[in-house]
Design a protein around this motif. Structure first.
Motif, PDB file in Angstrom:
ATOM      1  N   LEU A   1      -3.199   3.910  -6.394  1.00 50.98           N
ATOM      2  CA  LEU A   1      -2.366   2.772  -5.996  1.00 50.98           C
ATOM      3  C   LEU A   1      -1.072   2.806  -6.801  1.00 50.98           C
ATOM      4  N   ASP A   2      -0.008   2.330  -6.206  1.00 56.36           N
ATOM      5  CA  ASP A   2       1.239   2.194  -6.947  1.00 56.36           C
ATOM      6  C   ASP A   2       1.015   1.146  -8.057  1.00 56.36           C
ATOM      7  N   PRO A   3       1.584   1.373  -9.252  1.00 60.85           N
ATOM      8  CA  PRO A   3       1.367   0.412 -10.350  1.00 60.85           C
ATOM      9  C   PRO A   3       1.718  -1.028  -9.963  1.00 60.85           C
ATOM     10  N   PHE A   4       2.734  -1.200  -9.114  1.00 62.34           N
ATOM     11  CA  PHE A   4       3.126  -2.552  -8.694  1.00 62.34           C
ATOM     12  C   PHE A   4       1.943  -3.278  -8.023  1.00 62.34           C
ATOM     13  N   ILE A   5       1.200  -2.523  -7.211  1.00 60.13           N
ATOM     14  CA  ILE A   5       0.060  -3.115  -6.491  1.00 60.13           C
ATOM     15  C   ILE A   5      -1.140  -3.263  -7.436  1.00 60.13           C
TER      16      ILE A   5
ATOM     17  N   LEU B   1      -3.643   1.751   5.205  1.00 59.99           N
ATOM     18  CA  LEU B   1      -2.282   1.244   5.033  1.00 59.99           C
ATOM     19  C   LEU B   1      -1.890   1.286   3.562  1.00 59.99           C
ATOM     20  N   ALA B   2      -2.820   0.886   2.692  1.00 58.53           N
ATOM     21  CA  ALA B   2      -2.444   0.702   1.287  1.00 58.53           C
ATOM     22  C   ALA B   2      -3.446   1.302   0.304  1.00 58.53           C
ATOM     23  N   GLY B   3      -4.341   2.163   0.798  1.00 55.96           N
ATOM     24  CA  GLY B   3      -5.312   2.782  -0.113  1.00 55.96           C
ATOM     25  C   GLY B   3      -6.386   1.811  -0.581  1.00 55.96           C
ATOM     26  N   PHE B   4      -6.737   0.829   0.275  1.00 52.76           N
ATOM     27  CA  PHE B   4      -7.716  -0.192  -0.100  1.00 52.76           C
ATOM     28  C   PHE B   4      -9.132   0.133   0.396  1.00 52.76           C
TER      29      PHE B   4
ATOM     30  N   ALA C   1      -3.082  -7.594  -1.828  1.00 53.59           N
ATOM     31  CA  ALA C   1      -2.467  -7.359  -0.511  1.00 53.59           C
ATOM     32  C   ALA C   1      -1.125  -8.071  -0.392  1.00 53.59           C
ATOM     33  N   LEU C   2      -1.026  -9.228  -1.041  1.00 53.73           N
ATOM     34  CA  LEU C   2       0.269  -9.940  -1.028  1.00 53.73           C
ATOM     35  C   LEU C   2       1.357  -9.068  -1.648  1.00 53.73           C
ATOM     36  N   SER C   3       0.988  -8.335  -2.698  1.00 51.68           N
ATOM     37  CA  SER C   3       1.984  -7.462  -3.336  1.00 51.68           C
ATOM     38  C   SER C   3       2.310  -6.270  -2.427  1.00 51.68           C
ATOM     39  N   VAL C   4       1.312  -5.793  -1.662  1.00 48.48           N
ATOM     40  CA  VAL C   4       1.552  -4.695  -0.710  1.00 48.48           C
ATOM     41  C   VAL C   4       2.641  -5.094   0.279  1.00 48.48           C
ATOM     42  N   LEU C   5       2.643  -6.368   0.669  1.00 49.07           N
ATOM     43  CA  LEU C   5       3.568  -6.803   1.721  1.00 49.07           C
ATOM     44  C   LEU C   5       4.913  -7.299   1.184  1.00 49.07           C
TER      45      LEU C   5
ATOM     46  N   ALA D   1       6.389   1.422  -1.567  1.00 50.49           N
ATOM     47  CA  ALA D   1       5.393   2.290  -2.218  1.00 50.49           C
ATOM     48  C   ALA D   1       4.399   2.843  -1.202  1.00 50.49           C
ATOM     49  N   ILE D   2       3.920   1.986  -0.309  1.00 50.04           N
ATOM     50  CA  ILE D   2       2.904   2.492   0.633  1.00 50.04           C
ATOM     51  C   ILE D   2       3.528   3.474   1.627  1.00 50.04           C
ATOM     52  N   GLN D   3       4.798   3.279   1.955  1.00 52.56           N
ATOM     53  CA  GLN D   3       5.448   4.221   2.886  1.00 52.56           C
ATOM     54  C   GLN D   3       5.489   5.629   2.271  1.00 52.56           C
ATOM     55  N   LYS D   4       5.690   5.679   0.959  1.00 52.85           N
ATOM     56  CA  LYS D   4       5.715   6.994   0.278  1.00 52.85           C
ATOM     57  C   LYS D   4       4.347   7.670   0.412  1.00 52.85           C
ATOM     58  N   THR D   5       3.310   6.896   0.200  1.00 50.89           N
ATOM     59  CA  THR D   5       1.960   7.469   0.266  1.00 50.89           C
ATOM     60  C   THR D   5       1.629   7.902   1.689  1.00 50.89           C
TER      61      THR D   5
END
Ligand code: MLT
Length: 386
Positions: A47-51, A235-238, A283-287, A294-298
């Motif tokens: 996961l990106d550190p931000f998430i 979508l976000a590695g969840f 998930a709020l941070s993902v959006l 970050a998720i687009q990069k992954t």
């Protein structure tokens, strides 16, 4: 105690544990083999550190009197429902029609409770096994398999009326993405026959081509005939964090004009207690802007993986589908799927998923996942090319 007879309708084992068992058997007799899994579609990138920090903060808040929360709303926290409606559906749907869940697979199971056993269903063939297995568990008897193959551009012939039509785009397993025209045809068919579409958009974020629809609600009239299920997994590695959502529009009605959404709400409150509060804050941070970047990069990273494997397979002369706006590749084989699976395992030490595990029309195909560490993807490509 008698066994629930519906369980007799299932195959003894779910597809992915069966694949794992074969891998284990092979590894026991070949302990030196460095087996690479391109079987189950499971995310591998951190996961990106931000998430991750948003998740950690949410957990940490639970240790304070002010920050502690117990049960949340069964339908999900309001800011997340709003963020999904705004950031992912751009206002096409209303926030209170979004029901946050613990994942698409679990919601597919609960949807069967909503519709019961006295219905007919249609599935794309091949299809994600949960649509059929979940229906069989409810006791559904009428299942129509709609062949989807290269010859019909992976879009089924729609002729027989079914109460429910399961449709997945980008498709698991074929990697095919339905065009706007195809979805218009599907919605028109459902409107005419008063069927309900269960639209699985778990892989929508892999669509990079702006002309391809990411949601069924981009099609006019869809709110009257479609439920959309989706997920933060790919979508976000969840996949391990667990979070998804289902959209049941207010416009979706039973034949007696009563609300399907009201019943979904009742089921949600009755056999589900709301998704994890920590996962929802994550998930709020993902959006948020930083999370979305970050998720687009992954996602781009996994799509590059797909391109690497696709190119290696094509160099070997295989006919390869998918992998462009989807994280799965669908590869035709001369052999029966399970035999081809065994050959790839023995020859290249690569685990795939046999197409026949997704339905009769998957026979003579293998599915390759693009989820994987880059070193493994490159090594797999090297083995395939040599
Ligand atoms: C797959 O490999 O088809 C998926 O990872 C399974 C799932 O999402 O449950």
């Amino acid at each position: 105690m008698k066994r629930n007879a519906n369980l007799n309708a299932l195959k003894p084992s779910y597809l992915f544990p069966e694949v794992n068992m074969k891998r284990k058997q092979f590894q026991e007799t070949h302990p030196e083999a460095q087996v690479i899994s391109l079987g189950i579609g499971d995310t591998t990138e951190p996961l990106d550190p931000f998430i991750a920090e948003a998740l950690a903060k949410a957990a940490s808040e639970l240790s304070t009197l002010a920050g502690y929360s117990g049960y949340g709303p069964e339908q999900g926290i309001k800011p997340l429902r709003e963020a999904v409606a705004e950031k992912l559906y751009h206002g096409m749907i209303e926030a209170d029609d979004v029901f946050i869940s613990d994942g698409a697979k679990c919601d597919i199971g609960r949807l069967q409770v909503l519709f019961g056993k006295e219905i007919s269903i249609a599935v794309q063939d091949p299809a994600y096994p949960v649509y059929v297995d979940g229906s069989l568990l409810q006791g559904v008897k009428k299942i129509d398999y709609l062949p989807c193959n290269p010859e019909n551009d992976f879009f089924p012939e729609l002729s027989e009326k079914s109460d429910l039509i399961y449709f997945c785009s980008p498709n698991n397993p074929t990697g095919a993405v339905a065009t706007r025209q195809q979805l218009e045809k599907l919605v028109a068919f459902a409107l005419k026959n008063r069927s309900i579409i269960i639209y699985d958009s778990a892989y929508a974020s892999y669509i990079q081509d702006k002309n391809l629809p990411k949601s069924i609600y981009e099609i006019e009239g869809a709110k009257k005939v479609a439920i959309e299920i989706s997920s933060f997994s790919k979508l976000a590695g969840f996949t391990g964090v667990r979070l998804g959502w289902t959209i049941v529009p207010k416009e979706l009605l039973y034949e007696d004009a009563t609300s399907i959404r009201a019943d979904w709400n009742r089921i949600t409150c009755t056999i589900f207690n709301g998704a994890s509060n920590i996962a929802q804050k994550g998930a709020l941070s993902v959006l948020q802007k930083e999370g979305l970047e970050a998720i687009q990069k992954t996602i781009s990273f996994y799509l590059e993986n797909a391109a690497i494997i696709k190119s290696a397979l094509e160099q070997k002369g295989f006919e390869v589908y998918g992998g462009l706006n989807a994280p799965y590749l669908w590869v035709r084989t001369q052999d029966l799927s399970w035999n081809a699976f065994q050959k790839f395992l023995e020859k290249y030490h690569i685990v795939t998923t046999p197409g026949s595990g997704f339905g009769p029309s998957g026979e003579h195909f293998l599915r390759f996942t693009a989820f994987g560490k880059r070193s493994n993807i490159l090594e797999a490509a090297k083995r395939l090319k040599n």
